[in-house]
Design an enzyme around this catalytic site. Structure first.
Site, PDB file in Angstrom:
ATOM      1  N   GLY A 122       0.810  -1.215   0.000  1.00  0.00           N
ATOM      2  CA  GLY A 122       0.000   0.000   0.000  1.00  0.00           C
ATOM      3  C   GLY A 122       0.839   1.259   0.000  1.00  0.00           C
ATOM      4  O   GLY A 122       0.576   2.199   0.757  1.00  0.00           O
ATOM      5  N   ALA A 123       1.846   1.306  -0.878  1.00  0.00           N
ATOM      6  CA  ALA A 123       2.832   2.394  -0.836  1.00  0.00           C
ATOM      7  C   ALA A 123       2.542   3.528  -1.802  1.00  0.00           C
ATOM      8  O   ALA A 123       3.350   4.449  -1.925  1.00  0.00           O
ATOM      9  CB  ALA A 123       4.225   1.830  -1.117  1.00  0.00           C
ATOM     10  N   ASN A 124       1.413   3.495  -2.500  1.00  0.00           N
ATOM     11  CA  ASN A 124       1.185   4.527  -3.516  1.00  0.00           C
ATOM     12  C   ASN A 124       0.558   5.799  -2.952  1.00  0.00           C
ATOM     13  O   ASN A 124       0.481   6.821  -3.648  1.00  0.00           O
ATOM     14  CB  ASN A 124       0.294   3.984  -4.641  1.00  0.00           C
ATOM     15  N   SER A 125       0.101   5.785  -1.694  1.00  0.00           N
ATOM     16  CA  SER A 125      -0.516   6.981  -1.122  1.00  0.00           C
ATOM     17  C   SER A 125      -0.367   6.979   0.389  1.00  0.00           C
ATOM     18  O   SER A 125       0.006   5.965   0.994  1.00  0.00           O
ATOM     19  CB  SER A 125      -2.006   7.058  -1.497  1.00  0.00           C
ATOM     20  N   GLY A 126      -0.680   8.119   0.995  1.00  0.00           N
ATOM     21  CA  GLY A 126      -0.724   8.223   2.444  1.00  0.00           C
ATOM     22  C   GLY A 126       0.574   7.894   3.141  1.00  0.00           C
ATOM     23  O   GLY A 126       1.669   8.205   2.680  1.00  0.00           O
ATOM     24  N   ILE A 127       0.453   7.225   4.277  1.00  0.00           N
ATOM     25  CA  ILE A 127       1.608   6.880   5.100  1.00  0.00           C
ATOM     26  C   ILE A 127       2.542   5.932   4.361  1.00  0.00           C
ATOM     27  O   ILE A 127       3.769   6.030   4.469  1.00  0.00           O
ATOM     28  CB  ILE A 127       1.132   6.273   6.431  1.00  0.00           C
ATOM     29  N   GLY A 128       1.975   5.014   3.580  1.00  0.00           N
ATOM     30  CA  GLY A 128       2.814   4.094   2.815  1.00  0.00           C
ATOM     31  C   GLY A 128       3.693   4.822   1.819  1.00  0.00           C
ATOM     32  O   GLY A 128       4.880   4.494   1.662  1.00  0.00           O
TER      33      GLY A 128
ATOM     34  N   TYR B 211     -13.030  -3.417  11.044  1.00  0.00           N
ATOM     35  CA  TYR B 211     -11.733  -2.735  11.018  1.00  0.00           C
ATOM     36  C   TYR B 211     -11.007  -2.917  12.343  1.00  0.00           C
ATOM     37  O   TYR B 211      -9.820  -3.294  12.379  1.00  0.00           O
ATOM     38  CB  TYR B 211     -11.922  -1.253  10.715  1.00  0.00           C
TER      39      TYR B 211
ATOM     40  N   SER C 298      -3.251  -0.116  14.714  1.00  0.00           N
ATOM     41  CA  SER C 298      -3.971   1.095  15.121  1.00  0.00           C
ATOM     42  C   SER C 298      -4.370   0.969  16.582  1.00  0.00           C
ATOM     43  O   SER C 298      -4.543  -0.132  17.111  1.00  0.00           O
ATOM     44  CB  SER C 298      -5.222   1.289  14.260  1.00  0.00           C
TER      45      SER C 298
END
Length: 413
Positions: A130-136, A292, A261
């Site tokens: 999940g590295a394409n946005s946000g924290i990643g 979640y 989380s």
């Protein structure tokens, strides 16, 4: 290493070494003591009994080399001298990792830049889901800029390639090593293909960052017949580790970093609640927030159990909370939560601050070979009692293995 007290009565200084002793260091920064008269070595200081570890980068003008006996030496290019003594030995700090104590060096306001200041990660191979946005994305960006070979494992290749280009364009002169590879965590077939493609490249794997997550999804099943939030957030990450375990074992100082989380505190899965029907519930029993929170509890249980099983084999695993209500793409599936995130955005962490704990767990020298810990704001803290239940963790591990095996058998994978 054997302990030999040697001669301890020839100095009034507690930290001064006795006659015949020498202070040395290993390549990973651990300080040890050589007793030349007794021809033995030990980790503890012969007077104080303390253990030490070297932290920080070499002084300006210093580099390292390795001689024909595979021993590390240090080169002072300014004064044109060579020595086998690490110039940072005088500034070594007490190593409390053996007692589970980690000295806090950063906090909620720390950024990736401050954590990686002066670090050279050249030669480190990293996978980030999940590295394409946000924290990643911020994690990938920070590690790549500091020399790591980063693999962005993403479902959307178009967005991932655009993200990789954005990172490369920031430092065009540096020839940053960034690879984009397809990984859809909603598909065991995709997880298998990703792992096989990675192995074909014959790269090591020093850092595996299990970052990707979904939130607020309506009830739906993956192609493997499993509720999507549970499979994406936990089960496929569990499977990915299993497939890459041998690559990690054959790499230098491997680490697994799991992004969870604080939401893990608001649910339990013991007793009658702990079965496949609750982990992957039917539509009429599904609530997205509960799904979640449950998946985040599974993240912590998995990470701590992984470390218990693998620490003696050299793999260290830690788990973390990145921060509260950081503005990323995570809440996009639930408009009300998205609105709340937008409202509080000026008062929450930046992406660089949000990714800081991930980067800290993945790279901090004091965490070399240290795991089984939960971090928030770059500081070790205590997770929920539920998440530290070893019996629950073992049961989750067994259920996860069984669910994957049954799904693979059913779909002839």
């Amino acid at each position: 290493m054997a302990d030999d007290p040697g001669t301890l009565l020839d100095s009034d200084s507690e930290d001064e070494l006795p006659v015949g002793w020498e202070e040395r260091s290993t390549r990973d920064g651990r300080v040890y003591y050589a007793n030349h008269s007794g021809k033995a070595t030990q980790w503890q200081h012969p007077r104080t009994g303390k253990r030490k570890r070297i932290v920080g980068e070499l002084p300006y003008g210093w580099t390292t080399g390795v001689d024909e006996n595979d021993c590390q030496y240090f080169i002072d290019h300014v004064n044109k001298k060579t020595t086998y003594s690490d110039p940072r030995l005088a500034f070594a700090v007490e190593d409390n990792a053996e007692r589970g104590e980690i000295t806090q060096r950063f906090d909620a306001y720390s950024t990736c830049k401050s954590i990686l200041l002066g670090r050279d990660l050249t030669g480190q191979y990293v996978i980030i889901t999940g590295a394409n946005s946000g924290i990643g994305f911020e994690t990938a960006r920070s590690l790549a800029i500091h020399g790591a070979h980063v693999v962005m494992a993403c479902r959307n290749l178009k967005k991932a390639n655009a993200a990789a280009k954005k990172i490369r364009d920031e430092r065009p002169e540096a020839n940053l090593e960034i690879e984009v590879m397809l990984l859809d965590l909603a598909s065991f077939r995709s997880v298998q293909q990703f792992a096989e493609n990675y192995k074909l490249r014959e790269w090591p794997l020093n850092i595996l960052i299990l970052n990707a997550a979904v939130f607020g999804l309506p009830w739906q099943l993956t192609e493997d017949g499993i509720e999507t939030t549970f499979q994406v957030n936990h089960l496929s990450h569990f499977y990915l580790f299993q497939l890459l375990k041998n690559v990690l074992l054959n790499s230098n100082n491997p680490r697994v970093t799991v992004v969870s989380s604080e939401s893990h505190r608001f649910v339990n899965i013991t007793g009658n609640n702990f079965n496949v029907g609750n982990l992957s519930p039917p539509k009429n029993e599904y609530w997205s927030m509960l799904a979640y929170n449950r998946s985040k509890l599974c993240n912590v249980l998995f990470a701590l159990e992984l470390h218990r099983r693998m620490c003696n084999h050299g793999i260290a695993c830690n788990v973390l909370h990145p921060g509260n209500m950081i503005y990323t793409g995570l809440p996009k599936n639930w408009w009300l939560i998205w609105f709340v995130y937008m409202f509080v955005r000026p008062f929450t962490k930046t992406l660089s601050q949000g990714a800081a704990t991930t980067v800290y767990c993945a790279t901090a020298r004091e965490l070399d070979c240290v795991g089984g810990l939960y971090f928030n704001n770059c500081c070790r803290c205590v997770p929920s009692d539920e998440s530290m239940n070893e019996g629950t963790a073992m049961e989750l591990w067994e259920i996860s293995e069984r669910m994957i095996k049954e799904s693979l058998s059913k779909h002839n994978l």
